[in-house]
Design a protein around this motif. Structure first.
Motif: not given
Length: 221
Positions: A190-200
């Protein structure tokens, strides 16, 4: 009904394909000139036979034209690969995939009508080169001469950013297909999905655009 595959050439590449198809529950005819290799696959494949596939009579005798997909994985003998492929085309086999040894081999295979050409050594080389040049590229899949799918490690500069904040489509011409977080994968995030450090981030785009994205937006996790 199960699809029927024939794999011609049981070296490392052909053998690996044969094993994978069997594991997927497919019916597989394994073919090679080398008796030792054929014996190795006799208990694995649906059927394993010794045959010279440059001999048209031998090829027809296998009922090869009845198979849904034939994979020509002949090793270093380019002439045998081309002759085999030509006969398969003339027999109107439904789908023919061939392993190419080099660019010249690939051109010939294209000319004579192979449906799909695989360049395993070159493709592996490209993947290794990308992983060496960019520490952020975890995996790489070439879709064409211009477009690719890459897995990019999201570093600290992206932590807390949302998909819409990144706006990769407008800024870089790239699209995020999915986000891998631990054992979970979020397809079409989703557009509002937040990215976290370590995500791929699994990203698709033109090679030039992906390179710009790697260099400017993704830092080392």
């Amino acid at each position: 009904m199960k699809k029927q595959f024939a794999v011609i050439g049981l070296g490392r590449f052909g053998g690996s394909i044969c094993k994978s198809l069997v594991e997927e529950g497919m019916e597989v005819l394994a073919i090679d000139e080398d008796e030792e290799k054929v014996n190795e696959f006799a208990s694995l494949a649906t059927q394993a036979v010794i045959a010279d596939t440059t001999d048209e009579k031998a090829l027809r005798g296998l009922g090869i034209r009845n198979f849904d997909h034939v994979i020509v994985a002949i090793g270093d003998n380019i002439q045998a690969s081309i002759l085999t492929t030509l006969m398969l085309v003339e027999m109107k086999v439904k789908h023919i995939t061939v392993k190419a040894q080099n660019d010249y081999h690939e051109k010939v295979l294209n000319r004579i009508g192979a449906d799909e050409i695989i360049h395993p050594e070159r493709d592996i080389g490209i993947r290794i080169a990308h992983s060496v040049v960019s520490k952020n590229v975890l995996d790489y899949l070439e879709l064409s001469d211009e477009y690719s799918i890459v897995e990019l490690g999201a570093g600290t500069t992206l932590h807390g950013e949302t998909i819409v904040d990144l706006d990769l489509r407008a800024k870089y011409g790239c699209n995020i297909l999915a986000v891998k977080r631990g054992d979970n994968i979020h397809v079409s995030p989703r557009p509002e999905e937040k990215i976290a450090n370590g995500d791929i981030l699994i990203v698709i785009g033109a090679d030039d655009d992906i390179n710009r994205l790697e260099n400017q937006w993704i830092d080392e996790p």
